[in-house]
Design an enzyme around this catalytic site. Structure first.
Site, short mmCIF file in Angstrom:
data_model
loop_
_atom_site.label_atom_id
_atom_site.label_comp_id
_atom_site.label_asym_id
_atom_site.label_seq_id
_atom_site.Cartn_x
_atom_site.Cartn_y
_atom_site.Cartn_z
N LYS A 173 0.81 -1.25 -0.15
CA LYS A 173 0.11 0.15 0.05
C LYS A 173 0.91 1.13 -0.07
O LYS A 173 0.53 2.27 -0.75
CB LYS A 173 -0.88 0.04 1.26
N LYS A 198 2.47 -4.19 11.24
CA LYS A 198 1.26 -4.28 11.95
C LYS A 198 1.49 -4.90 13.31
O LYS A 198 2.37 -5.67 13.62
CB LYS A 198 0.09 -4.97 11.24
N THR A 258 -8.81 8.98 5.44
CA THR A 258 -9.18 7.40 4.90
C THR A 258 -10.55 7.71 4.15
O THR A 258 -10.44 7.48 2.87
CB THR A 258 -9.08 6.44 5.98
N SER A 262 -0.98 10.29 7.21
CA SER A 262 0.10 9.75 8.32
C SER A 262 1.34 10.16 8.09
O SER A 262 2.01 10.78 8.65
CB SER A 262 -0.17 8.21 8.61
#
Length: 411
Positions: A90, A102, A185, A344
């Site tokens: 991504k 993550k 988002t 971010s």
């Protein structure tokens, strides 16, 4: 198919299209580091309780690793591994200088008091502080965590390393968070939707939208679509699903949700079976909630012409094939929901520079990045004669592979 198997399948397909060396392919698939730690804290009643915390750092060829930290009772290592890998592709698709990571803690945040959550977050940070960092791994909020969680991580990390606002993103504005991060988002989803619709001579205005999931992403997407003249005709969340074929009054629904957690009690729409929402007649379907909701069992009955994957892995590979044969255009998650990680990145840049941006600049830059990424995906689709998912995967995998080779990965 679980998230890890689906992600690996998409990666391998992209690797074959690109003709990657077998050893390089294997190297790109294996996570850089997996961290597992025990977090023992005193509860408010004085008893001790232990939780398992972990962080999967997938790849750092293109820059520091980036990804959320989730607090959830069913934290699944396979799913988190898949999400860490997805973050690698991504960030490469969005062309921001990050890799993927993550992590999370296997707990139910609803069962913990604020002080217990703070203690747990601080202990977890103590366990991993030397493995994260501004130029190493930059966490962000995810399921069950928020800006306050990031504030605690920032404070605890800074005790060891000095004031370091860039160590996390998604922070409160007062601690160096970026304006526009909350809507990022959802706004990125809308920019992505506009880009793909324009390819077919369409715009948001006048089209009918169905949105599954009315949390932060779904609510922002619904509001922005409504502002652009789109008709949101059905939405759902954990409390149920509602529809109004003439279009739901989204500002009124948002006001209702502030005072009432139950969507079904909204007066401007009728309740419907949540299972029917994905199959509702519409132009654009936007799944914003769980993974795997569109699968081989229901894909044939999906009536939408476009699917915008605002959630991570909402469409199983088997469903992908069924939908493609029907001519449904799917905008993949590794592009469609990249708005959050892109802003971010902007927050990280602002923190490093010590110079904060106006919200208008944040949104303008986000639009530029999302539009450029779509053009790059389209170019890969034309080069390799593939659909948008493989266009995005080949774009991301190719960028990471090139960076890995340039750095001399076998040395």
């Amino acid at each position: 198919m679980n998230a890890l198997a689906a992600t690996n399948r998409n990666f391998r397909h992209a690797a074959r299209i690109l003709g990657l060396d077998e050893k390089l392919e294997k190297s790109l698939l294996i996570p850089f580091r997996e961290i597992k730690v025990e977090c023992t804290i005193p509860k408010d009643d004085g008893s001790l309780v232990s939780y398992v915390g972990f962080r999967i750092q997938h790849d750092n060829a293109r820059g520091p690793m980036k990804g959320g930290i989730r607090y959830h009772p069913e934290v699944d290592p396979d799913e988190v591994n898949a999400l860490a890998q997805l973050m690698t592709w991504k960030t490469a698709v969005a062309n921001i200088p990050y890799g993927g990571a993550k992590g999370g803690i296997g707990c139910n945040p609803r069962d913990l008091s604020i002080s217990e959550l703070e203690r747990l977050t601080r202990v977890f940070t103590q366990r991993i502080h030397d493995l994260i960092g501004i130029h190493r791994d930059v966490p962000a909020p995810d399921m069950g965590t928020n800006a306050q969680t990031m504030a605690w991580i920032l404070d605890e990390y800074s005790k060891f390393h000095g004031h370091s606002p860039a160590v996390v993103t998604g922070k409160p504005i007062d601690l160096g968070g970026s304006l526009g991060r909350e809507s990022a988002t959802g706004l990125g989803v809308v920019f992505a939707t506009e880009a793909v619709l324009a390819e077919f001579g369409k715009s948001i205005s006048g089209l009918k939208f169905v949105i599954q999931g009315f949390g932060n992403v779904g609510a922002w997407a619904a509001k922005l679509i409504h502002d652009r003249g789109g008709h949101v005709i059905a939405v759902s969340d954990i409390s149920g699903a509602i529809r109004n074929t003439s279009g739901i009054d989204i500002p009124a629904l948002l006001k209702h949700k502030e005072s009432n957690a139950n969507l079904k009690e909204f007066q401007g729409a009728e309740a419907m079976d949540p299972n029917d929402l994905l199959l509702h007649e519409c132009d654009v379907l936007i799944p914003c909630a769980l993974g795997g909701v569109i699968n081989k069992d229901n894909a044939a009955d999906v009536k939408a012409k476009f699917i915008i994957e605002a959630a991570n892995h909402p469409t199983d590979p088997e469903a992908d094939e069924i939908l493609s044969k029907k001519g449904v255009v799917i905008l993949p998650d590794i592009y469609a929901n990249a708005g959050g990680v892109t802003v971010s990145y902007f927050e990280w840049v602002q923190n490093i520079q010590g110079f904060m941006w106006e919200e208008e600049k944040v949104n303008c830059e986000l639009k530029r990045y999302m539009q450029k990424a779509f053009l790059d995906i389209k170019s890969m689709c034309q080069t390799h004669d593939c659909n948008l998912r493989m266009g995005a995967f080949t774009l991301g995998v190719n960028r990471v592979a090139r960076a890995t080779l340039l750095r001399g990965w076998e040395a």
